[in-house]
Design a protein around this motif. Structure first.
Motif, PDB file in Angstrom:
ATOM      1  N   LYS A  75       0.860  -1.186   0.000  1.00  0.00           N
ATOM      2  CA  LYS A  75       0.000   0.000   0.000  1.00  0.00           C
ATOM      3  C   LYS A  75       0.893   1.231   0.000  1.00  0.00           C
ATOM      4  N   LEU A  76       0.768   2.040  -1.053  1.00  0.00           N
ATOM      5  CA  LEU A  76       1.645   3.194  -1.226  1.00  0.00           C
ATOM      6  C   LEU A  76       0.845   4.452  -1.527  1.00  0.00           C
ATOM      7  N   SER A  77       1.359   5.583  -1.047  1.00  0.00           N
ATOM      8  CA  SER A  77       0.786   6.882  -1.395  1.00  0.00           C
ATOM      9  C   SER A  77       1.359   7.320  -2.744  1.00  0.00           C
ATOM     10  N   PRO A  78       0.772   8.319  -3.410  1.00  0.00           N
ATOM     11  CA  PRO A  78       1.336   8.806  -4.682  1.00  0.00           C
ATOM     12  C   PRO A  78       2.789   9.244  -4.545  1.00  0.00           C
ATOM     13  N   GLN A  79       3.139   9.874  -3.426  1.00  0.00           N
ATOM     14  CA  GLN A  79       4.514  10.310  -3.226  1.00  0.00           C
ATOM     15  C   GLN A  79       5.463   9.120  -3.104  1.00  0.00           C
ATOM     16  N   GLU A  80       5.012   8.067  -2.433  1.00  0.00           N
ATOM     17  CA  GLU A  80       5.837   6.862  -2.283  1.00  0.00           C
ATOM     18  C   GLU A  80       5.976   6.122  -3.606  1.00  0.00           C
ATOM     19  N   VAL A  81       4.903   6.132  -4.395  1.00  0.00           N
ATOM     20  CA  VAL A  81       4.971   5.541  -5.741  1.00  0.00           C
ATOM     21  C   VAL A  81       6.040   6.250  -6.561  1.00  0.00           C
ATOM     22  N   GLU A  82       6.061   7.565  -6.460  1.00  0.00           N
ATOM     23  CA  GLU A  82       7.047   8.346  -7.211  1.00  0.00           C
ATOM     24  C   GLU A  82       8.471   8.009  -6.777  1.00  0.00           C
ATOM     25  N   LYS A  83       8.686   7.846  -5.473  1.00  0.00           N
ATOM     26  CA  LYS A  83      10.014   7.510  -4.969  1.00  0.00           C
ATOM     27  C   LYS A  83      10.475   6.151  -5.486  1.00  0.00           C
ATOM     28  N   PHE A  84       9.577   5.162  -5.444  1.00  0.00           N
ATOM     29  CA  PHE A  84       9.936   3.839  -5.946  1.00  0.00           C
ATOM     30  C   PHE A  84      10.214   3.887  -7.448  1.00  0.00           C
ATOM     31  N   SER A  85       9.431   4.675  -8.173  1.00  0.00           N
ATOM     32  CA  SER A  85       9.589   4.757  -9.624  1.00  0.00           C
ATOM     33  C   SER A  85      10.960   5.288 -10.021  1.00  0.00           C
ATOM     34  N   LYS A  86      11.570   6.076  -9.152  1.00  0.00           N
ATOM     35  CA  LYS A  86      12.875   6.668  -9.466  1.00  0.00           C
ATOM     36  C   LYS A  86      14.050   5.790  -9.053  1.00  0.00           C
TER      37      LYS A  86
END
Length: 780
Positions: free
Chosen positions: A91-102
């Motif tokens: 379960k991830l927030s949009p900000q956490e999704v962005e961090k993982f994506s990078k």
């Protein structure tokens, strides 16, 4: 003063705050954590063999780094994919999704969309839309099902708008009412013994035959679901094809060889075009001691292809059944979704489990006990039997109205139901794959081994442990397709050079029609009545392949069974070997591609004489072959015993004894079924250890139906302990790609010798692994 300043700020900021709240609300609370899949590609190798555990730890570590808290990381993680690939769901927030994506090692972060499961999900997953060809062409094809019968009143078998059966049909309808969809129905019971719950007719009391028939050829039915789960439109692959039913499988009695051969005899004479058989033996007998191989051989002689399931005994090697080269042997693979039923403990911890769970507890918690603590000592049971929740092992006074945590390998909750338990949480204490869902007669789910340990720890450290089990959700599985853990594997026990299974097809969590008198979970404690059910097994993959064979037959009515089979195999989508460690032994030629199979370009055709030559090399003598062929010129004179390298099969298998060099030649003939003037060029894919030469390298065709022959020479050094080295021979004309796997593997002398086999037998059909698996049952 502080209060005054605060009030002033509120008066100024109130409109801004209100607007912000409204925007946030309208956007659907975009900062809310939602389940995403973090995909990191290949699963690393570990010399210690514990990579699954190591990856699970790494996933937690990555989450902790991004979320900033160990407890939050554990709470966020919902699934760790670690056996065949490297990924996790959290379960991830949009900000956490962005961090993982990078992150450098992260390939993608994928939203976990909820899907509505329906039969056409499997067809859509294969990029195939049923009903692509005219109803007239499809209606000329008749699929015969040797199974447990059919429920003719199901909406999936309505004949609205269908014309009368084709003139070639010579079948009959016994003891049920047929129509223009179900055009024939027979039943066979040599022993004359019937279970009290059975019907003395082709009517299906078990659900299995209804499910397979509708998967292949059911009509479109809107609003189909399993008790509200997976609602959608149900349809078979060839919804306008005709169905002929041959009931050979019976409640609690299996499927006898005598009945099977009788059904083959009728079906061939009746005029079926394709035979679909989701049944088989657990230990494959020699070809002509096997009713299915015998029946399929005679069907082949008369232009009928037999499609059969490979079995549910995987992932153990050399467990595939239905090994005759004139049969299409079908493995089972996943589609892009999973049923997930979560466990929520009293402390708020949540664990995802795999189950088709329609029972609604509405979030209400109930007492939670470990099965080992509630043994039925007065009934003679101890902790060992109790913790596995075996029937009669639990004390009903201690389990009534409670959720029971069980150590369970096969997903059986009968013991909990017998002891009046309210629900069950199951886990295998030995880490294992959890890639398909059962349904149960009570609220239940199967969690991973580590999660089971955590739940047990909660029970032992909490004074009054409680829990609830949530209704199933549908999650997207972005790693699909991969071969299901239960699907039987090669190599071929009877003819090691013939790769089996031939193809893999969706067979996990398939929704299709069901008999309303049959338990949806297979349990006598389950009194629910359903019209559609979700089950898994190679029994479910087989009718998908049968439908594709019928589709090809409708477009090419003059093609032989071998040509249809070749078209299906050589156009298959290439499977990712990183997800399937058994490679071709798991998936054969690859994942079925229905649209491509209709236009393969070239086919590897084979006639009865080709199979006779193959059997002669396998050791069958003149007398046997003459009897099988029914003619005196079907002799083995001049044919030396040897390997099956020259059978015109769409795959190449080279078996080398440990310590021997790689050296042999294959001869193959391909027939042009594409444009008249077509030139095909060869390309070879093979590991560097193996050298492959193809002659000629170019095949110039000038007519449809023209055949050309080529040879494949394979050489290499002495090898030892090589499970499988995979490659492929590809012929391409710029439009078509005709792909044939080429595999090399080693065996020890006599390691593939057939096990002793008793001729007095029955064959029991299988649906869900661990319930009704393929097995031999001796006759009395």
């Amino acid at each position: 003063m502080t209060i005054i300043i605060f009030r002033r700020w509120v008066s100024v900021l109130y409109p801004i705050l209100l607007a912000s709240i409204l925007v946030h609300y309208c956007r659907g609370n975009s900062d809310e954590r939602k389940v995403h899949i973090v995909y990191m590609g290949e699963r690393p190798h570990s010399p210690s063999g514990n990579m699954s555990s190591l990856l699970a730890v790494r996933h937690i570590s990555l989450l902790e780094r991004v979320l900033g808290s160990a407890s939050l990381a554990k709470e966020s993680l919902v699934y760790s994919y670690a056996r065949s690939f490297n990924a996790f769901a959290a379960k991830l927030s949009p900000q956490e999704v962005e961090k993982f994506s990078k992150m450098k090692r992260v390939i993608s972060v994928i939203p976990n969309h909820k899907l509505h499961l329906h039969t056409t999900r499997s067809w859509e997953f294969m990029n195939f839309s049923p009903g692509q060809i005219s109803a007239q062409k499809e209606g000329n094809v008749i699929i015969g099902f040797l199974d447990s019968g059919i429920w003719p009143e199901s909406e999936s078998f309505n004949d609205e708008g269908m014309t009368p059966p084709p003139a070639k049909w010579k079948g009959e309808c016994h003891n049920i009412t047929c129509n223009n969809k179900i055009i024939g129905a027979r039943y066979y019971n040599t022993g004359g013994m019937y279970d009290p719950t059975e019907f003395k007719s082709p009517r299906d009391a078990m659900g299995h035959g209804t499910h397979t028939s509708s998967t292949a050829a059911g009509r479109e039915v809107a609003g189909a679901s399993f008790l509200g789960l997976a609602e959608g439109t149900a349809t078979g692959g060839v919804p306008n094809a005709r169905i002929a039913v041959y009931k050979v499988c019976w409640q609690n009695r299996g499927c006898s060889n005598a009945d099977i051969l009788a059904a083959f005899d009728d079906a061939i004479a009746d005029g079926v075009d394709i035979l679909s058989m989701s049944l088989g033996s657990s230990v494959p007998p020699p070809f002509f001691e096997d009713a299915m191989a015998i029946g399929a051989f005679h069907a082949m002689k008369r232009g009928v292809l037999t499609s059969a399931s490979s079995g549910n005994s995987g992932p153990t090697p050399a467990t595939a059944s239905n090994l005759a080269p004139w049969m299409l042997t079908v493995a089972a693979s996943t589609i892009d979704r999973q049923f997930v039923s979560k466990v929520v403990l009293g402390n708020g911890e949540t664990f995802p489990g795999i189950a088709v769970n329609s029972f609604k507890l509405n979030g209400t918690t109930f007492p939670l006990v470990w099965a080992g603590d509630v043994a039925n000592y007065s009934g003679g049971s101890g902790v060992i039997n109790a913790k596995n929740c075996l029937p009669g092992s639990l004390n009903s006074y201690k389990t009534a109205g409670k959720i029971v945590l069980c150590h369970s390998i096969v997903g059986d909750v009968t013991g909990v139901a017998m002891a009046n338990g309210l629900g069950a949480i199951m886990f295998n204490p030995i880490p294992s794959v959890n890639d398909f869902a059962f349904s149960y007669p009570l609220p239940a789910t199967q969690v991973r081994s580590g999660d089971g340990d955590a739940i047990l720890d909660y029970i032992r450290t909490t004074e009054n442990p409680i829990a609830t089990i949530l209704v199933s959700e549908t999650w997207k599985d972005v790693m699909a397709p991969y071969v299901a853990s239960f699907s039987s594997r090669g190599p071929n026990r009877l003819s090691p050079e013939i790769l089996k299974p031939d193809i893999t097809v969706p067979g996990v969590d398939i929704l299709a029609a069901w008999s309303p008198v049959a338990s949806p979970s297979g349990s006598p404690f389950d009194t629910r009545k359903v019209k559609y059910n979700v089950i898994s097994g190679t029994s479910m993959s087989c009718p998908h392949a049968s439908a594709v064979a019928a589709y090809v037959k409708a477009l090419h009515p003059d093609w032989s069974p071998a040509a249809i089979k070749s078209a299906i195999m050589t156009t298959a989508n290439v499977m990712d070997p990183r997800k399937n460690e058994d490679h071709e032994f798991a998936y054969g030629s690859g994942h079925i591609n229905p649209v491509a199979a209709a236009d393969p370009g070239l086919v590897y055709d084979a006639s009865e004489d080709d199979y006779i030559y193959f059997l002669c090399k396998q050791g069958y003598d003149n007398t046997t072959m003459e009897l099988i062929a029914g003619r005196s010129n079907a002799s083995c004179n001049g044919v030396a015993l040897g390997r099956a390298w020259d059978l015109n099969y769409p795959t190449f298998g080279l078996v080398v004894e440990d310590g021997e060099s790689i050296s042999t030649s294959f001869t193959r003939t391909v027939t042009n079924v594409g444009p008249p003037n077509s030139t095909y060029h060869v390309s070879v894919q093979m590991p560097s250890l193996v050298n492959v030469e193809v002659h000629p390298t170019v095949l110039p065709f000038s007519a449809v139906g023209q055949s050309m022959t080529f040879t494949v020479k394979v050489s290499g050094p002495k090898i030892v302990d090589q499970p499988i080295r995979s490659g492929a021979i590809l012929w391409g004309d710029g439009v078509h790609v005709v792909r044939s796997p080429l595999v090399v593997y080693t065996i020890t002398p006599n390691s593939m010798a057939a096990l002793p086999f008793k001729p007095a037998e029955k064959i029991r059909f299988g649906d869900q692994p661990g319930r009704l698996e393929h097995e031999i049952v001796e006759t009395n």
